[in-house]
Design a protein around this motif. Sequence first.
Motif, PDB file in Angstrom:
ATOM      1  N   ARG A 152      39.794  41.002  34.713  1.00 43.59           N
ATOM      2  CA  ARG A 152      38.803  40.606  33.706  1.00 43.59           C
ATOM      3  C   ARG A 152      37.437  40.547  34.374  1.00 43.59           C
ATOM      4  O   ARG A 152      37.304  40.023  35.479  1.00 43.59           O
ATOM      5  CB  ARG A 152      39.161  39.251  33.097  1.00 43.59           C
ATOM      6  CG  ARG A 152      40.430  39.271  32.262  1.00 43.59           C
ATOM      7  CD  ARG A 152      40.700  37.918  31.624  1.00 43.59           C
ATOM      8  NE  ARG A 152      40.956  36.888  32.628  1.00 43.59           N
ATOM      9  CZ  ARG A 152      42.153  36.661  33.169  1.00 43.59           C
ATOM     10  NH1 ARG A 152      43.189  37.392  32.803  1.00 43.59           N
ATOM     11  NH2 ARG A 152      42.315  35.708  34.077  1.00 43.59           N
TER      12      ARG A 152
ATOM     13  N   SER B 285      38.432  43.300  29.534  1.00 42.58           N
ATOM     14  CA  SER B 285      39.728  43.374  30.218  1.00 42.58           C
ATOM     15  C   SER B 285      40.038  44.805  30.607  1.00 42.58           C
ATOM     16  O   SER B 285      39.793  45.745  29.846  1.00 42.58           O
ATOM     17  CB  SER B 285      40.841  42.825  29.324  1.00 42.58           C
ATOM     18  OG  SER B 285      40.673  41.442  29.129  1.00 42.58           O
TER      19      SER B 285
ATOM     20  N   THR C 145      33.518  38.908  28.005  1.00 41.74           N
ATOM     21  CA  THR C 145      34.463  39.287  29.047  1.00 41.74           C
ATOM     22  C   THR C 145      35.246  40.516  28.612  1.00 41.74           C
ATOM     23  O   THR C 145      35.725  40.601  27.478  1.00 41.74           O
ATOM     24  CB  THR C 145      35.433  38.131  29.338  1.00 41.74           C
ATOM     25  OG1 THR C 145      34.689  37.005  29.802  1.00 41.74           O
ATOM     26  CG2 THR C 145      36.450  38.534  30.402  1.00 41.74           C
TER      27      THR C 145
ATOM     28  N   THR D 201      33.248  39.693  33.718  1.00 40.40           N
ATOM     29  CA  THR D 201      32.246  39.065  32.857  1.00 40.40           C
ATOM     30  C   THR D 201      30.865  39.313  33.438  1.00 40.40           C
ATOM     31  O   THR D 201      30.578  38.906  34.566  1.00 40.40           O
ATOM     32  CB  THR D 201      32.482  37.543  32.755  1.00 40.40           C
ATOM     33  OG1 THR D 201      33.830  37.297  32.342  1.00 40.40           O
ATOM     34  CG2 THR D 201      31.530  36.923  31.752  1.00 40.40           C
TER      35      THR D 201
ATOM     36  N   PHE E 263      38.042  49.988  33.030  1.00 42.68           N
ATOM     37  CA  PHE E 263      37.867  49.292  31.768  1.00 42.68           C
ATOM     38  C   PHE E 263      37.555  50.312  30.671  1.00 42.68           C
ATOM     39  O   PHE E 263      36.704  51.191  30.869  1.00 42.68           O
ATOM     40  CB  PHE E 263      36.713  48.292  31.849  1.00 42.68           C
ATOM     41  CG  PHE E 263      36.965  47.147  32.799  1.00 42.68           C
ATOM     42  CD1 PHE E 263      37.311  45.896  32.328  1.00 42.68           C
ATOM     43  CD2 PHE E 263      36.860  47.327  34.169  1.00 42.68           C
ATOM     44  CE1 PHE E 263      37.544  44.842  33.198  1.00 42.68           C
ATOM     45  CE2 PHE E 263      37.089  46.286  35.056  1.00 42.68           C
ATOM     46  CZ  PHE E 263      37.433  45.042  34.561  1.00 42.68           C
TER      47      PHE E 263
END
Length: 264
Positions: free
Chosen positions: A214, A226, A224, A216, A249
């Motif tokens: 994750r 994942s 955020t 951010t 991602f």
Amino acid sequence: GASANGARSASEAPPVTVATAELEDVPIELGVFGTVEASSTVDVVPQVTGLITDVAFKEGAFVKKGDLLFSVDTRPYRASLAQAQATLAKSSAQAEQAASEALRYAELERQGLATDQQRTQAEADAAGARAQVREVQAQIESASLNVDFTRITAPIDGKTGSLLVHAGNVIQANAPSPLVVIRALSPVQVHFAVPETYVDTIRSGLAAGQLVVRATPRGEGAQTASGSLTFMDNTVDPATGTLGVKATFPNTGLELWPGAAVDV
């Protein structure tokens, strides 16, 4: 009075629940800092020299693979193509004539009316004419390719950066400075380093495809994202005792931006 207080204390006692103890794996969470990287970055460089006649996109726009980016003046290259095509017609006619002459001298030699040297020379002339045709055909292919190169298209899907040239500029083939830089933003990768004590855990988790990452971004209201771990370096950095890894991602919502620092 004591008896009443005891009754009241008993009635206020919290309920007790009994459960069976079980052995389970507890996830290991590791917090580090990372940097977002575009999954692909391409410098768009011209393959031909010429005058830019049109810019078909706005800087910062998203483009698809194959979209037209720049148009270069085609007139010099179309003229070269037409000249090569005319030369091919002439060379082809000469090659046919030379081939006929070679056959004629071969027949005359069988009849005793021509020498072996004359036949050999005629065959050499025919071979030279065929070679000339092949050379001109190669020139046509090169000229056709240059005409195609006057349409500069996007090699990947992605977001364009600053526009470094404009219509009216003359560009040079294979110039060191790109016309524009395109970066693929979906998916993106996040690069970070982990302590070497996690090497075995990461290696086994990567093989099983079970490591969730994750990320951010910094700043207020950051969302955020994942992803999953997809790469680990082949060596531990002895200076820092860390292992470089990357996570991929989908970034369909463009939560992550190349070059940005993120908490991972």
